[in-house]
Design a protein around this motif. Structure first.
Motif, short mmCIF file in Angstrom:
data_model
loop_
_atom_site.label_atom_id
_atom_site.label_comp_id
_atom_site.label_asym_id
_atom_site.label_seq_id
_atom_site.Cartn_x
_atom_site.Cartn_y
_atom_site.Cartn_z
N CYS A 64 3.49 -5.23 4.98
CA CYS A 64 2.43 -4.26 4.68
C CYS A 64 1.11 -4.74 5.30
CB CYS A 64 2.28 -4.12 3.17
SG CYS A 64 0.87 -3.12 2.69
N LEU A 65 0.43 -3.84 5.97
CA LEU A 65 -0.83 -4.20 6.66
C LEU A 65 -1.99 -4.33 5.68
CD1 LEU A 65 -0.32 -1.85 9.74
CD2 LEU A 65 0.08 -4.32 9.62
N ASP A 66 -1.77 -3.87 4.45
CA ASP A 66 -2.83 -3.96 3.44
C ASP A 66 -2.26 -4.68 2.20
OD1 ASP A 66 -5.29 -3.63 2.30
OD2 ASP A 66 -4.90 -1.59 1.58
N CYS A 99 4.91 -0.01 5.81
CA CYS A 99 5.45 0.50 4.55
C CYS A 99 6.26 1.77 4.79
CB CYS A 99 4.32 0.78 3.55
SG CYS A 99 3.68 -0.71 2.77
N CYS A 114 0.82 -1.21 0.00
CA CYS A 114 0.00 0.00 0.00
C CYS A 114 0.85 1.26 0.00
CB CYS A 114 -0.96 -0.02 1.18
SG CYS A 114 -0.20 0.35 2.77
N GLU A 115 2.09 1.16 0.51
CA GLU A 115 3.01 2.31 0.66
C GLU A 115 2.38 3.42 1.52
OE1 GLU A 115 6.04 2.00 -0.05
OE2 GLU A 115 6.26 0.73 -1.83
N ALA A 116 1.41 3.07 2.33
CA ALA A 116 0.75 4.08 3.17
C ALA A 116 0.66 3.64 4.64
CB ALA A 116 -0.65 4.36 2.63
N CYS A 117 0.78 2.34 4.91
CA CYS A 117 0.62 1.88 6.29
C CYS A 117 1.91 2.11 7.09
CB CYS A 117 0.23 0.40 6.31
SG CYS A 117 1.58 -0.73 5.90
ZN LIG Z 1 1.48 -1.01 3.57
#
Ligand SMILES: [Zn+2]
Ligand SMILES: [Zn+2]
Length: 340
Positions: free
Chosen positions: A102-104, A94, A88-91
């Protein structure tokens, strides 16, 4: 178009379905070559907790057919491959550059439809331009990326003695990287004579048949043990038995995937006293570019790692044979007909 489905464990077929439509930030790829991987066999055998039906396949290359409206860096006609790990590059993970957690996380060919189909979609941020690399070679970028990820964690120092367990395509990639990196001696062990011959032709200093005489051979080759041992078998007993052959301060890289519920018997005192290091390596992380460059420069040879080249219709039979360990080397599937 045609797609290969695993409907439930031990049940697979090729059937017609609609060509997928790319989302705003996705590209639509005409799939040209896909490598068959152990993960695909695990999905076929039902070893993972995965929703079915599923379209597996994550080691692939192809040509961009269309792009979503927010895609800026790619256009139709480009020859590409893609990192199948959709982070996701947002969690939080990441953001700490721990994308493997990654959590997503979505894995292409697991959680989202994979590459064993004539057309597929994927997020633009996963896609790489392969230039003039052949489609078949480009299908091997992903496994080489995983090998480089492991190699980065346990890189041999100049002059190190290395032992690689398993002479399949993965072990033979590790062999080439270790040789390129300045290891003084690289030994490859396997239980298949043909694979050992391949290891010798790719520069292995010793190819050892892994029977009851192997221990003696290891001691003859290096009486003080090996600075780096790379397990590519994923067989717990093999790993357990190799620990005494680590040199003092030696590293053992766990690359092959052992069954999750298995245990090994190792003396913690020995780890303490001999300052051994056990290193894990899971998948890849930002090593796709490096792998692509190694292949473009011809630093890692892959032609000899390819076994059968098949069309999509033959995959149900081949995946079953592969899961039963009846195929050789890396099988490559060509969903839109045979190409280089
Ligand atoms: Zn992530
Ligand atoms: Zn794979």
């Amino acid at each position: 178009m045609k797609a290969f489905y695993i409907d439930k464990p031990h049940s697979a077929c090729v059937r017609e379905t609609d060509i997928p439509v790319p989302g705003d930030s996705e590209v639509l790829i005409k799939v040209m070559a896909v490598g068959v991987c152990g993960t695909d066999a695990h999905l076929y055998l039902g070893d993972y907790d995965n929703p079915y039906p599923t379209i597996p396949g994550h080691e692939f290359s192809g040509v961009i057919e269309a792009v979503g409206k927010n895609v800026k860096n790619f256009k139709a006609g480009q020859r590409v491959a893609a990192d199948p790990n959709i982070y996701c590059e947002a969690c939080d993970n990441c953001k700490q550059n721990k994308q493997n957690y990654c959590l997503d996380y979505k894995g292409l060919g697991n959680q989202v439809p994979g590459a064993f189909q004539q057309y597929m979609t994927i997020e633009q941020r996963c896609v790489y331009d392969i230039g003039s690399l052949s489609f078949t070679t480009a299908a091997l970028i992903e496994p080489l990326s995983c090998v480089i990820h492991g190699h980065d964690k346990a890189r041999p120092d100049f002059g190190d003695k290395v032992l690689i367990l398993g002479a399949g395509p993965i072990g033979l990639m590790h062999l080439q990287l270790c040789k390129n990196d300045g290891a003084s001696v690289v030994v490859v062990a396997d239980i298949k004579q043909e694979q050992l011959e391949l290891a010798s032709s790719l520069g292995a200093d010793h190819a050892v048949f892994n029977d009851e005489t192997a221990a003696q051979r290891y001691r003859e080759i290096s009486k003080d043990g090996f600075d780096l041992i790379i397990d590519c078998t994923g067989v717990p007993k093999v790993i357990e038995n190799i620990v005494p052959f680590l040199a003092n301060e030696g590293r053992l890289l766990f690359f092959g995937v052992c069954p999750a519920d298995m245990r090994i018997n190792v003396s913690p005192y020995e780890i303490y006293q001999r300052e051994l290091r056990f290193i894990g390596s899971n998948s890849l992380k930002k090593t796709f570019h490096a792998a692509m460059r190694q292949l473009q420069q011809g630093k890692v040879k892959t032609d000899c790692l390819i076994g059968d080249r098949i069309e999509l219709d033959a995959l149900p039979v081949f995946l079953k044979a592969f899961a039963e360990k009846k195929t050789k080397l890396k099988t490559v599937v060509y969903p839109n007909g045979l190409v280089d």
